[in-house]
Design a protein around this motif. Structure first.
Motif, PDB file in Angstrom:
ATOM      1  N   ILE A 105      -2.159  -5.638   5.615  1.00  0.00           N
ATOM      2  CA  ILE A 105      -3.137  -5.200   4.608  1.00  0.00           C
ATOM      3  C   ILE A 105      -2.431  -4.455   3.474  1.00  0.00           C
ATOM      4  O   ILE A 105      -2.681  -4.696   2.291  1.00  0.00           O
ATOM      5  CB  ILE A 105      -4.221  -4.305   5.265  1.00  0.00           C
ATOM      6  N   ILE A 106      -1.531  -3.549   3.854  1.00  0.00           N
ATOM      7  CA  ILE A 106      -0.855  -2.727   2.841  1.00  0.00           C
ATOM      8  C   ILE A 106       0.039  -3.594   1.943  1.00  0.00           C
ATOM      9  O   ILE A 106      -0.028  -3.511   0.717  1.00  0.00           O
ATOM     10  CB  ILE A 106      -0.033  -1.606   3.520  1.00  0.00           C
ATOM     11  N   ASN A 107       0.855  -4.438   2.557  1.00  0.00           N
ATOM     12  CA  ASN A 107       1.777  -5.238   1.742  1.00  0.00           C
ATOM     13  C   ASN A 107       1.051  -6.316   0.930  1.00  0.00           C
ATOM     14  O   ASN A 107       1.278  -6.433  -0.273  1.00  0.00           O
ATOM     15  CB  ASN A 107       2.844  -5.887   2.639  1.00  0.00           C
ATOM     16  N   ALA A 108       0.204  -7.092   1.603  1.00  0.00           N
ATOM     17  CA  ALA A 108      -0.380  -8.250   0.922  1.00  0.00           C
ATOM     18  C   ALA A 108      -1.543  -7.843   0.010  1.00  0.00           C
ATOM     19  O   ALA A 108      -1.601  -8.253  -1.157  1.00  0.00           O
ATOM     20  CB  ALA A 108      -0.857  -9.281   1.955  1.00  0.00           C
ATOM     21  N   TYR A 109      -2.481  -7.040   0.531  1.00  0.00           N
ATOM     22  CA  TYR A 109      -3.703  -6.789  -0.237  1.00  0.00           C
ATOM     23  C   TYR A 109      -3.524  -5.617  -1.206  1.00  0.00           C
ATOM     24  O   TYR A 109      -3.936  -5.684  -2.361  1.00  0.00           O
ATOM     25  CB  TYR A 109      -4.882  -6.511   0.693  1.00  0.00           C
ATOM     26  N   VAL A 110      -2.927  -4.524  -0.724  1.00  0.00           N
ATOM     27  CA  VAL A 110      -2.820  -3.336  -1.577  1.00  0.00           C
ATOM     28  C   VAL A 110      -1.720  -3.530  -2.631  1.00  0.00           C
ATOM     29  O   VAL A 110      -1.988  -3.479  -3.830  1.00  0.00           O
ATOM     30  CB  VAL A 110      -2.566  -2.060  -0.749  1.00  0.00           C
ATOM     31  N   TYR A 111      -0.485  -3.763  -2.166  1.00  0.00           N
ATOM     32  CA  TYR A 111       0.611  -3.857  -3.150  1.00  0.00           C
ATOM     33  C   TYR A 111       0.767  -5.269  -3.716  1.00  0.00           C
ATOM     34  O   TYR A 111       1.129  -5.426  -4.874  1.00  0.00           O
ATOM     35  CB  TYR A 111       1.931  -3.341  -2.556  1.00  0.00           C
ATOM     36  N   GLY A 112       0.498  -6.303  -2.899  1.00  0.00           N
ATOM     37  CA  GLY A 112       0.675  -7.671  -3.380  1.00  0.00           C
ATOM     38  C   GLY A 112      -0.467  -8.157  -4.254  1.00  0.00           C
ATOM     39  O   GLY A 112      -0.321  -9.095  -5.031  1.00  0.00           O
ATOM     40  N   ASP A 113      -1.632  -7.523  -4.161  1.00  0.00           N
ATOM     41  CA  ASP A 113      -2.766  -7.914  -5.007  1.00  0.00           C
ATOM     42  C   ASP A 113      -3.123  -6.789  -6.000  1.00  0.00           C
ATOM     43  O   ASP A 113      -2.875  -6.899  -7.195  1.00  0.00           O
ATOM     44  CB  ASP A 113      -3.974  -8.280  -4.116  1.00  0.00           C
ATOM     45  N   VAL A 114      -3.673  -5.678  -5.489  1.00  0.00           N
ATOM     46  CA  VAL A 114      -4.251  -4.661  -6.379  1.00  0.00           C
ATOM     47  C   VAL A 114      -3.212  -4.014  -7.303  1.00  0.00           C
ATOM     48  O   VAL A 114      -3.462  -3.827  -8.497  1.00  0.00           O
ATOM     49  CB  VAL A 114      -5.010  -3.598  -5.546  1.00  0.00           C
ATOM     50  N   TRP A 115      -2.034  -3.688  -6.751  1.00  0.00           N
ATOM     51  CA  TRP A 115      -0.999  -3.071  -7.601  1.00  0.00           C
ATOM     52  C   TRP A 115      -0.367  -4.065  -8.570  1.00  0.00           C
ATOM     53  O   TRP A 115       0.310  -3.664  -9.518  1.00  0.00           O
ATOM     54  CB  TRP A 115       0.095  -2.422  -6.734  1.00  0.00           C
ATOM     55  N   GLU A 116      -0.521  -5.362  -8.343  1.00  0.00           N
ATOM     56  CA  GLU A 116       0.073  -6.357  -9.244  1.00  0.00           C
ATOM     57  C   GLU A 116      -0.833  -6.682 -10.435  1.00  0.00           C
ATOM     58  O   GLU A 116      -0.440  -7.442 -11.319  1.00  0.00           O
ATOM     59  CB  GLU A 116       0.387  -7.652  -8.457  1.00  0.00           C
ATOM     60  N   ARG A 117      -2.024  -6.146 -10.465  1.00  0.00           N
ATOM     61  CA  ARG A 117      -2.938  -6.436 -11.558  1.00  0.00           C
ATOM     62  C   ARG A 117      -2.420  -5.852 -12.878  1.00  0.00           C
ATOM     63  O   ARG A 117      -1.651  -4.899 -12.887  1.00  0.00           O
ATOM     64  CB  ARG A 117      -4.325  -5.893 -11.234  1.00  0.00           C
ATOM     65  N   LYS A 118      -2.901  -6.436 -13.977  1.00  0.00           N
ATOM     66  CA  LYS A 118      -2.316  -6.107 -15.274  1.00  0.00           C
ATOM     67  C   LYS A 118      -3.128  -5.097 -16.087  1.00  0.00           C
ATOM     68  O   LYS A 118      -2.756  -4.760 -17.212  1.00  0.00           O
ATOM     69  CB  LYS A 118      -2.145  -7.394 -16.104  1.00  0.00           C
ATOM     70  N   GLY A 119      -4.245  -4.609 -15.555  1.00  0.00           N
ATOM     71  CA  GLY A 119      -5.125  -3.729 -16.333  1.00  0.00           C
ATOM     72  C   GLY A 119      -4.573  -2.336 -16.592  1.00  0.00           C
ATOM     73  O   GLY A 119      -4.976  -1.675 -17.550  1.00  0.00           O
ATOM     74  N   LEU A 120      -3.683  -1.895 -15.724  1.00  0.00           N
ATOM     75  CA  LEU A 120      -3.131  -0.543 -15.873  1.00  0.00           C
ATOM     76  C   LEU A 120      -1.605  -0.604 -15.858  1.00  0.00           C
ATOM     77  O   LEU A 120      -1.021  -1.317 -15.044  1.00  0.00           O
ATOM     78  CB  LEU A 120      -3.559   0.348 -14.696  1.00  0.00           C
ATOM     79  N   ALA A 121      -0.977   0.177 -16.737  1.00  0.00           N
ATOM     80  CA  ALA A 121       0.471   0.349 -16.650  1.00  0.00           C
ATOM     81  C   ALA A 121       0.796   1.104 -15.366  1.00  0.00           C
ATOM     82  O   ALA A 121      -0.028   1.887 -14.872  1.00  0.00           O
ATOM     83  CB  ALA A 121       0.964   1.126 -17.873  1.00  0.00           C
ATOM     84  N   ASP A 122       1.993   0.900 -14.831  1.00  0.00           N
ATOM     85  CA  ASP A 122       2.345   1.499 -13.538  1.00  0.00           C
ATOM     86  C   ASP A 122       2.274   3.020 -13.550  1.00  0.00           C
ATOM     87  O   ASP A 122       1.865   3.633 -12.559  1.00  0.00           O
ATOM     88  CB  ASP A 122       3.768   1.059 -13.129  1.00  0.00           C
ATOM     89  N   ASP A 123       2.704   3.641 -14.655  1.00  0.00           N
ATOM     90  CA  ASP A 123       2.679   5.106 -14.664  1.00  0.00           C
ATOM     91  C   ASP A 123       1.236   5.630 -14.651  1.00  0.00           C
ATOM     92  O   ASP A 123       0.921   6.604 -13.976  1.00  0.00           O
ATOM     93  CB  ASP A 123       3.492   5.682 -15.843  1.00  0.00           C
ATOM     94  N   ILE A 124       0.336   4.951 -15.355  1.00  0.00           N
ATOM     95  CA  ILE A 124      -1.070   5.379 -15.355  1.00  0.00           C
ATOM     96  C   ILE A 124      -1.669   5.169 -13.966  1.00  0.00           C
ATOM     97  O   ILE A 124      -2.384   6.019 -13.442  1.00  0.00           O
ATOM     98  CB  ILE A 124      -1.876   4.614 -16.424  1.00  0.00           C
ATOM     99  N   ARG A 125      -1.342   4.024 -13.364  1.00  0.00           N
ATOM    100  CA  ARG A 125      -1.858   3.775 -12.012  1.00  0.00           C
ATOM    101  C   ARG A 125      -1.402   4.874 -11.054  1.00  0.00           C
ATOM    102  O   ARG A 125      -2.177   5.337 -10.211  1.00  0.00           O
ATOM    103  CB  ARG A 125      -1.369   2.414 -11.525  1.00  0.00           C
ATOM    104  N   SER A 126      -0.157   5.312 -11.195  1.00  0.00           N
ATOM    105  CA  SER A 126       0.335   6.386 -10.326  1.00  0.00           C
ATOM    106  C   SER A 126      -0.421   7.691 -10.555  1.00  0.00           C
ATOM    107  O   SER A 126      -0.720   8.413  -9.597  1.00  0.00           O
ATOM    108  CB  SER A 126       1.832   6.614 -10.568  1.00  0.00           C
ATOM    109  N   LEU A 127      -0.738   8.004 -11.806  1.00  0.00           N
ATOM    110  CA  LEU A 127      -1.480   9.244 -12.078  1.00  0.00           C
ATOM    111  C   LEU A 127      -2.881   9.169 -11.479  1.00  0.00           C
ATOM    112  O   LEU A 127      -3.383  10.147 -10.910  1.00  0.00           O
ATOM    113  CB  LEU A 127      -1.544   9.494 -13.590  1.00  0.00           C
ATOM    114  N   VAL A 128      -3.510   8.001 -11.599  1.00  0.00           N
ATOM    115  CA  VAL A 128      -4.828   7.825 -10.971  1.00  0.00           C
ATOM    116  C   VAL A 128      -4.726   7.986  -9.459  1.00  0.00           C
ATOM    117  O   VAL A 128      -5.567   8.635  -8.818  1.00  0.00           O
ATOM    118  CB  VAL A 128      -5.420   6.445 -11.336  1.00  0.00           C
ATOM    119  N   MET A 129      -3.662   7.427  -8.867  1.00  0.00           N
ATOM    120  CA  MET A 129      -3.453   7.556  -7.415  1.00  0.00           C
ATOM    121  C   MET A 129      -3.329   9.011  -6.980  1.00  0.00           C
ATOM    122  O   MET A 129      -3.800   9.380  -5.907  1.00  0.00           O
ATOM    123  CB  MET A 129      -2.176   6.812  -7.004  1.00  0.00           C
TER     124      MET A 129
END
Lengths: 130, 130, 130, 130, 130, 130
Positions: free
Chosen positions: E40-64
């Protein structure tokens, strides 16, 4: 497995548990904005986790009632109370889950979910002509 | 029913599920200050709610794992993971409960309880000579 | 003590705090399905815990407002805001509890309970002709 | 800095983000009882924390959506979804925040906030004649 | 997309954000029992949700950071504080997220995550020879 | 009022309740990164909210124990258990608060805070030579 297969498999299961019309309405209402979330729900939640063989469907439903009550999610508890009936759970089983909720999450959580469960049982009795 | 009877009945059940020595230690540690809370736990929780007939003990344990994981109570989850083994739950059942937790409460709740469940299974295997 | 005595004692206290008609309505609404939960509420919560002598009733009510606000239970907060008035708490005391809630649970919890408390005070003023 | 200056500065910011009429209505509705809480919100929350320079306003709004969704505060999520639009966030950014919520807080939190975000976007499109 | 591809893609991303050795250790520690959750963590969380293009990685980290602080998950907050540094977030950005947490979730949530963030920054400075 | 005055007033109160050395250590440990949060705690929490006249200090401390127990913040509960003793609360009052927690938030919350309160009472008795 391909995610589109998981999606189809999960959607079939959702419709079986919650009724075809209800699921169609929810999915239409979620629109384009909600499509990626519906993918998570259909493919990952119902197409993967609910398809696992470790728990019988009725037991999984009882666990779901405990989880949604404990996490303060009354709308989702209502959905899964309907699912519990579809999966063959009895009123007495649901009652005993909610008494665990009373003692382990506090009486406010149990009062709210008791009321919702009663409403779901009454609707179910009405629609089945009971 | 008299509450002292409920207390005795609940204490017997607790010791059966969690081990006589563990329960005695917990009760001694709680001391005079904790006595009224121990009364609630023995008489109301185990002497009343756990004695109800609506759920088999193994199913009740699986629901408890969902409830304690969903309400962010890792210490209590550990206690009930041991109780689940005593009540005959399998590793595969616990695994499937925790995958529901992952999808309905989020992966952080599942990661923490997965680690605890693994430790409890390892301790159990060690103490049974398995 | 016998639990039926505790039940009767707790029910008397509930009616004194929340009004006879309100409590009767709640108990009728809960029906047969809700009877075991009503037993927990009447016998264990009001017949045991609320009867203890460590806290004066008004202080217990102020603590209850903090607990129900902090645990995100607005319906139960409303019930206990009425109880707080019946137990002699002042508006200023309630206000100061909610400012603790603002700083220790965050402003959203305080905004919601502020609104509910204001409504309860207004209803109380209206019904007393004040 | 004097708190009355912080209050004025925060109130200006609130009105800019949420609309002058909405904020005036909220403040009038909160009345004398809610005045100390409005002081916390205007002076400390908007007059201090939101005035800091570490985060751009749009990023702060996205973080706020994550925080209010994760802490089960749907009414406050709605307020900050409007604020996010005022601060220039896009639908796709909000969508990606809610998919993080789905995986890290569970799907029930994401379902509820997805519905609210959709409503806020529809209202915004309607009022702008889009 | 096939889930095994998503898994591989997600695992690569996790290792990039949290370090190859750390991720390998976590996966080994989770063992056979934890394998479905790691999927679930590798495929769905990081392989799907984190790969989306709506947020830059640094912004996604701040939201996290906002999400994990708000949902009372300190161990997961620590993991994502490290990820935030890897994704280029600054100390000042993290500081401003935690002041939002203080006001919207209460000061206890901010105190705990402030301490953790300070520790992560100190470890990072030490390991980079700064 | 100027915030620097509020800060000084709040810091004096914190030291009175929790001990000068403890507060100095906490503030030093929080460092430059934690300075804005310490400002919120000293000026807004202790310099404003705790200085209000609606609640006596001992009652405010009892409410705080309910709030921190209900919001699953054991570290903060420990701090305020010490503060409750400094503000003149009795063991019996604390015990009765925790029995409310047991019934309204569930027994796991009460078990954890009971253990912490017992430890705080024991440390207090030891340091006073009692």
């Amino acid at each position: 497995m391909d995610t589109s297969e998981m999606y189809a498999r999960g959607l079939r299961r959702r419709k079986r548990m919650f009724g075809e019309a209800d699921v169609e309405n929810r999915m239409t209402a979620s629109g384009e904005f909600g499509a990626p979330l519906q993918n998570i729900i259909n493919a990952y939640v119902y197409g993967d986790v609910w398809e696992r063989k470790g728990l019988a469907d009725d037991i999984r439903s009882l666990v779901m009632l405990g989880i949604t009550a404990a996490s303060n999610r009354p709308a989702e508890f209502r959905v899964h109370a309907k699912g519990a009936l579809a999966n063959g759970c009895t009123k007495q089983q649901v009652q005993d889950v909610l008494l665990l909720v009373a003692m382990y999450c506090g009486v406010p959580a149990a009062i709210e979910t008791n009321r919702i469960a009663s409403e779901v049982f009454a609707e179910s009795a009405a629609s089945s002509g009971a």
